[in-house]
Design an enzyme around this catalytic site. Sequence first.
Site, short mmCIF file in Angstrom:
data_model
loop_
_atom_site.label_atom_id
_atom_site.label_comp_id
_atom_site.label_asym_id
_atom_site.label_seq_id
_atom_site.Cartn_x
_atom_site.Cartn_y
_atom_site.Cartn_z
N CYS A 110 -2.99 1.45 12.09
CA CYS A 110 -4.12 2.17 11.49
C CYS A 110 -4.61 3.31 12.37
O CYS A 110 -5.13 4.30 11.86
CB CYS A 110 -5.26 1.20 11.21
SG CYS A 110 -4.85 -0.08 10.00
N LYS A 153 0.83 -1.20 0.00
CA LYS A 153 0.00 0.00 0.00
C LYS A 153 0.86 1.26 0.00
O LYS A 153 2.02 1.25 0.45
CB LYS A 153 -0.94 0.01 1.19
CG LYS A 153 -0.23 -0.01 2.55
CD LYS A 153 -1.24 -0.17 3.67
CE LYS A 153 -0.55 -0.31 5.02
NZ LYS A 153 -1.51 -0.55 6.12
N CYS A 210 -3.43 -3.91 17.08
CA CYS A 210 -2.25 -4.65 16.63
C CYS A 210 -1.20 -3.64 16.24
O CYS A 210 -1.46 -2.43 16.26
CB CYS A 210 -2.61 -5.59 15.48
SG CYS A 210 -2.73 -4.77 13.87
#
Length: 554
Positions: free
Chosen positions: A478, A207, A474
Site C-alpha cells: 500500500c 481489486k 507488510c
Amino acid sequence: MSEKNNLSPVERIKTASEGLRGTLKESLQDGLTGALYEDDQSLIKFHGMYQQDDRDRREERSAKKLEWLYSYMIRLRLPGGFLTPEQWVALHNVAGEHSTGTIKITTRQTVQLHGILKSHIKPTISSFNLAGLDSIAACGDVNRNVTCSAHPFESEIHEEVFAFADKISVMALPKTRSYYEVWLDQEKLVEKTEEDPLYQERYLPRKFKIGIAIPPNNDVDVLTNDVGLIAVIENNKLIGFNIAAGGGLSSTHGNPNTYARLATVLGFVTVEQTLKAVYEVITIQRDYGNRSDRKLARLKYTIDRLTVEGLKEELEKRCGFKLGAIKPYTFTSRKDHYGWKQNHQGKWYFTLFVENGRVLDDEQVAMKTALLEIAKTGKANFRFTGNQNVIIADVLESDKPAIDTLLQQFKLDAHTENAGVLRKNAIACVAFNTCPLALAEAQRYLPTLIDKIEPLLAKHGLEKDEIILRMTGCPNGCGRSSASEIGFIGTAYGHYNLHIGGDREGERLNTKFKESLNEEQILITLDELFAVYKAERNEHETFGDFSYRKWILN
C-alpha cells in the site's frame, strides 16, 4: 476460464450477495456486537469500508475477556483526488463527529477515516452524501479510486486528462443500488438484482487499480497499476494514451509464487478508444482471473497465464480494433511541486507537505484547523497527490494574498519549506494500529526513523539528494515500498526487509538487499551504503541507479 470448481469462500459470498446486499441491514441492527456478520465483512469492502479493531488494545481487552473493540475505516471515492471547499468543510466535520478525527490522505489520492463505530456508519455516509461524496467501490473486488497526475502545473491540458479519471470511475462503478438502500435507506426500485454487464454477479477476482500519468512527471506511479494510462500530448493536444497492464506490488512473505510487478506497456489508444480499451481489460480479468487463490488473483498473474501477447490479442479481439504502436514518452521524476506554483491560466497552487498523509493538529502545526479555515474562505479547492500531500488549488491571483496570510498564520508555509527532501519524498502505509495485515509499524514509525537517517545523509554530504524512501508494515504494497530507491517492508514488529535499487522515475522496482533488520542494523547498513555511494557514484547518478549498478547487478 477461471477455476469454477474450486472457488474461494469470498467468491461464493459475492455471488450469493444479491448485488452486494447480503445481510448488511441485519448486521447493522445487531446491537450485541460492534462487528458485522462474517460474510458481510467481505461485502462492506465494496461499499468502501473495512472492519478493523485497535490492535494496541487487543492484549488488554483479551486479558479482561472483553470483545475486541471493533470499528470501521471508510474511504471516499475521489477520482483524481479533488474536493471543493464545501466538501472539505464537510469532511472536517465528519472526521470530528464520527472518527478518530485524523483525516488520512492515501497513496491513491483519496482520504479515509478510521475509528468509526458501527452505529456511526450510516450517519457518516449520510453526511458525505449531502456533500456530494460517496465511498462506492473504494475497496473490494472492483475498480478502485482512479488516480491522475495531481498538479495542473504539469500541463495546459491537465483538466482534459484529469476528466478521464472521473469518466473511467463512473464507467467502472458496480450497477447495484445496494449502497443507497443499505446506508441511505432508499427503497429498492426493482425486485430482482440489477444486471451488471461489466461485473456480472461475480465481480472481479481481486481489486483492480487504474492510474493516469502526464509525462514527464510520474507522480502517480502509473506502472504500479493494473491498468496505466500515459498521456500522449502532441502540439498541445491530447491525442490519446499509451496503455499499460499488469502492475501490482503486493506479495506474501515466504510465497515465491507472489511478487511485485510493473505494468507492461501494450500499445497506444486514441482518446476515442480509451474507455473501451480500459473496459475490456477489466472484462478479461473478470473472465480469466484466478478465483481459487486470492493471493494469485491480480491481473499480473492472469498475464502470467495468458502471456503479454495473449492479453494483447484478446484485448484487440474484444475491442474490435488494433492497438497502435507505443508513442515515445519520458519520465524524469515522480515528485510533488511544493510551495506556490502558477498554471497557464494564472491560477495559483500551494502544495502542502503532509507527513505520511496524516492531517491533524499536533504540537508542531495545527494543520487540520488551518485547512478548515482555508476551506471556509471558499477561495480554494483541494487536490490530493499520489505522494499523500494536499494541494490548495485553483486560487485566483486576487485571492492569493488571503490564502497566503492563512498559510503564514498557521505556519504551513514554514512547515513545508523546512522539511528535508528525504522526508518530503517519503511514503508510509497506515499499518499499526488499525490495519489487520500489518506485521510492523509504518506511518507512526517512519518519521522517527527519518530523524535518524537525515544525520547520516548530512554526514556524507547527501542531505539535498532527493532519494525516494518508502515503508510498508507488510508486503502488500500500500505504501509502494517496492517502487522506491530505498524500501522497508515489515517482517515482524520492529523488523524490516531492506530493498534498494529502484529508480527515481518509477520504471524499475527495487530488490531485497538484507532481511529482517532492526533499527540499529538499518542505520548501520544505510551509513555504509551512503559512504560508498558518495565515494563512487558517477556524476548525476541517483542512489537508486548507483545501488542497482553496484550491488544488484553484481
